[in-house]
Structure formats: structure tokens, C-alpha cells
Motif scaffolding. Structure first.
Motif, PDB file in Angstrom:
ATOM      1  N   THR A 123       0.826  -1.210   0.000  1.00 33.78           N
ATOM      2  CA  THR A 123       0.000   0.000   0.000  1.00 33.78           C
ATOM      3  C   THR A 123       0.860   1.260   0.000  1.00 33.78           C
ATOM      4  O   THR A 123       0.574   2.230  -0.706  1.00 33.78           O
ATOM      5  CB  THR A 123      -0.946   0.010   1.208  1.00 33.78           C
ATOM      6  N   ALA A 124       1.925   1.239   0.804  1.00 33.61           N
ATOM      7  CA  ALA A 124       2.774   2.418   0.920  1.00 33.61           C
ATOM      8  C   ALA A 124       3.680   2.603  -0.290  1.00 33.61           C
ATOM      9  O   ALA A 124       3.754   3.703  -0.865  1.00 33.61           O
ATOM     10  CB  ALA A 124       3.611   2.333   2.197  1.00 33.61           C
ATOM     11  N   PHE A 125       4.357   1.546  -0.727  1.00 37.07           N
ATOM     12  CA  PHE A 125       5.426   1.708  -1.708  1.00 37.07           C
ATOM     13  C   PHE A 125       5.027   1.313  -3.129  1.00 37.07           C
ATOM     14  O   PHE A 125       5.770   1.610  -4.068  1.00 37.07           O
ATOM     15  CB  PHE A 125       6.657   0.915  -1.266  1.00 37.07           C
ATOM     16  N   SER A 126       3.901   0.643  -3.283  1.00 41.43           N
ATOM     17  CA  SER A 126       3.425   0.330  -4.640  1.00 41.43           C
ATOM     18  C   SER A 126       2.369   1.329  -5.096  1.00 41.43           C
ATOM     19  O   SER A 126       2.400   1.806  -6.229  1.00 41.43           O
ATOM     20  CB  SER A 126       2.861  -1.100  -4.693  1.00 41.43           C
ATOM     21  N   THR A 127       1.433   1.654  -4.224  1.00 42.81           N
ATOM     22  CA  THR A 127       0.379   2.612  -4.578  1.00 42.81           C
ATOM     23  C   THR A 127       0.668   4.015  -4.073  1.00 42.81           C
ATOM     24  O   THR A 127      -0.002   4.961  -4.483  1.00 42.81           O
ATOM     25  CB  THR A 127      -0.978   2.140  -4.027  1.00 42.81           C
ATOM     26  N   GLY A 128       1.620   4.166  -3.156  1.00 47.96           N
ATOM     27  CA  GLY A 128       1.987   5.487  -2.641  1.00 47.96           C
ATOM     28  C   GLY A 128       1.007   6.079  -1.654  1.00 47.96           C
ATOM     29  O   GLY A 128       1.069   7.271  -1.359  1.00 47.96           O
ATOM     30  N   ASP A 129       0.111   5.265  -1.111  1.00 41.16           N
ATOM     31  CA  ASP A 129      -0.883   5.759  -0.160  1.00 41.16           C
ATOM     32  C   ASP A 129      -0.336   5.592   1.260  1.00 41.16           C
ATOM     33  O   ASP A 129      -0.706   4.675   2.003  1.00 41.16           O
ATOM     34  CB  ASP A 129      -2.189   4.998  -0.336  1.00 41.16           C
TER      35      ASP A 129
END
Length: 307
Positions: free
Chosen positions: A270-276
């Protein structure tokens, strides 16, 4: 009439007591003074990110321009509670925990009790059982990925054709569990072996004189005497299993079909693939609360009567 001479014994004792109290107080202040720099630095590295992550979870966080992040309150948590992927990741994590924790605790206890016996090559057995723990998670993941591959040793020697375990939705998680148990057994084994060696042999000698069986000695002497180390092993194994990340990340990348995506792996993606990052921070805090509840429950159930 002459007055009786007043004894100075009470005064001396009182002065000695005051002197001891002031000395103890000075020692405590000195200890606090020596520990304070470390506590400040460690607290900054621990509580600083903890509070900053909580702050992020209430924002639609912009990692490039943090000042432009939008405050959205509990929206990330509301979305999370209705996110089917999060609940699937949590189910995968609980499944992993249920498979690993009892297996690791029971096997490490049996190995510790077995190696504690006077057998030849005791030092070699200890070294063999502990050696996997010195390997990194990357080495463990790559090693077991090769063993579970279609041409690996495990599918080759099984009587049934299973193919590559890591591309099967039914076998991928058990493969990760086997790799984790083999790797994590060593630490708990060392802790429980040390605990067993601290149990006095006189207790077993007295029990033998009373005609107690091996199972009776295990139930009435070994387990009660090792209770605190066992509680420690159970709680730390629960916490580390709930935070599993490296094994599924390296061995399956969360697949196939999301079947091995754990909560921490979902947080990472969620953090490093989608940037959320804001939503990922909310996932992290929900996991944090789950770990607190699990640890407190374990300690209450297992250690409620611990003296």
C-alpha cells in the motif's frame, strides 16, 4: 535530683538510617543521570516515528510535499474497516499464526528437553539446532523457494505429485510456515534450553524416589518451573508471527491470488506500490492495536497465576 542521662543510641541509629537513605537516593539519581541520554535518544527513535505515523494516518499524505497533505480525520480507518483486501490479509496472517506458533513452541520445548539429556554429541546437536538462526530471511526465503519449486527436493521425494508449492493457493502458505518454523525454532530452543538447565536436579531426584513417572515430572516440575520462559516464548512468537513479512515477500510476493499476503506485506504494498502512505499508516496502527490485545490476552491467560 539528677536527671537520667539520655542515650544517644537512638540518635545514632536515626542518623545512620538517614545517611543510608540519602546515599541510596544519590545512587538512584546518578543511575538516572547515566541512563537519561540513552532514554532520550531511544525514546526519540521509538516514540517519534510512532507519533508521526499516527499523525500520518489522519491525512491523505503526500510524501513529496508533506506540507500539502490533506487532513481527513478517521477516513483512512473507515475505508480500512470496509476494505476486503485488508480483511483477507488479516485472515492470512491469523492462519499463519495458528500454524506456526503452536508448532514452534512445542517443537522448541521438545528439542530443549531432548538435548538437555546426557547424550553423546550434545554440543553438536545444539549447534545444528541453532545454526538456521544465523541466516538472514533473504537466505531462508531463497533456499526454501528452491526446495519447494517444481524441480525441488520436497516435491520430488513426496509420494504424490504436488508440483510447485509456491504457485498453489492451498500449499503456498504451508510452505512459508515450514520455512518459518525451521528458521525460528532456534531462538526459542536456546531460551527454553537455558530455562530447563536452571531447574534443580534435586526436584527430579525427589520425584523419582516418590515413584513419579516421566510424564508426571514433566507436568508437575518441568512445566511449572519453566513457566515464565514459556510465557516469554509464546508472546514473542505470537508478535513476530503477526509481523511476518520477509518470507512471503521473497517466496511468493503475496501470491498466488493474494493467498499469502499478510498484513505487513499489505501495508508495504500500500505504501510503496500505490503510494498511499496515510492509509498504510492506518493499517500499521490497526496491526499495532491487534498486537497489544494479543500480547495482553496471552499474558493474562498464561501468566495470571504467575508469582
Amino acid at each position: 535530683m539528677a536527671l537520667p542521662e539520655q542515650s544517644s543510641e537512638g540518635t545514632d541509629e536515626g542518623g545512620f538510617g538517614l545517611d543510608m537513605t540519602s546515599r541510596r537516593r544519590r545512587e538512584q539519581l546518578a543511575g538516572i543521570g547515566f541512563a537519561l541520554p540513552y532514554l532520550i535518544i531511544a525514546g526519540g527513535f521509538l516514540f517519534g516515528p510512532l507519533l508521526f505515523g499516527l499523525f500520518m494516518s489522519f491525512h491523505n499524505w503526500d510524501p513529496v510535499f508533506p506540507a500539502q497533505s490533506e487532513f481527513i480525520g478517521f477516513e483512512n480507518y473507515r475505508v480500512l474497516l470496509n476494505d476486503p483486501q485488508f480483511w483477507q490479509a488479516l485472515r492470512n496472517t491469523v492462519y499463519f499464526v495458528v500454524l506456526t506458533v503452536p508448532t514452534i513452541v512445542v517443537l522448541s520445548l521438545l528439542l530443549a528437553l531432548g538435548v538437555n539429556r546426557e547424550v553423546k554429541g550434545q554440543w553438536l546437536l545444539r549447534m545444528i539446532f541453532f545454526s538456521p538462526y544465523v541466516l538472514t530471511v533473504a537466505v531462508i526465503g531463497l533456499l526454501w523457494s528452491d526446495l519447494f519449486s517444481e524441480t525441488g527436493l520436497i516435491p520430488y521425494y513426496l509420494p504424490v505429485d504436488t508440483g510447485n508449492w509456491l504457485i498453489s493457493t492451498d500449499l503456498a502458505m504451508p510452505a512459508i510456515v515450514i520455512a518459518t518454523v525451521w528458521w525460528s525454532l532456534a531462538f526459542n530452543f536456546v531460551v527454553l534450553l537455558a530455562a530447563r538447565q536452571n531447574v534443580s536436579d534435586r526436584l527430579y531426584e525427589a520425584a523419582k524416589l516418590d515413584g513419579a513417572s516421566s510424564w508426571r515430572m514433566m507436568r508437575d516440575i518441568t512445566i511449572p518451573q519453566m513457566k515464565n520462559p514459556l510465557i516469554f516464548v509464546v508472546i514473542t512468537t505470537f508478535v513476530s508471527s503477526f509481523q511476518v513479512f520477509g518470507q512471503p515477500f521473497i517466496m511468493t510476493q503475496g501470491g498466488p491470488s493474494f493467498s499469502t499476503t499478510t498484513v505487513v506485506l499489505y501495508l508495504y504494498n500500500t505504501a510503496f506500490s500505490t503510494g498511499d502512505f496515510g492509509y498504510a499508516a492506518a493499517v500499521g496502527y490497526v496491526l499495532f492495536m491487534i498486537l497489544i490485545v494479543v500480547s495482553a490476552t496471552n499474558f493474562y491467560v498464561l501468566g495470571s497465576d504467575t508469582s
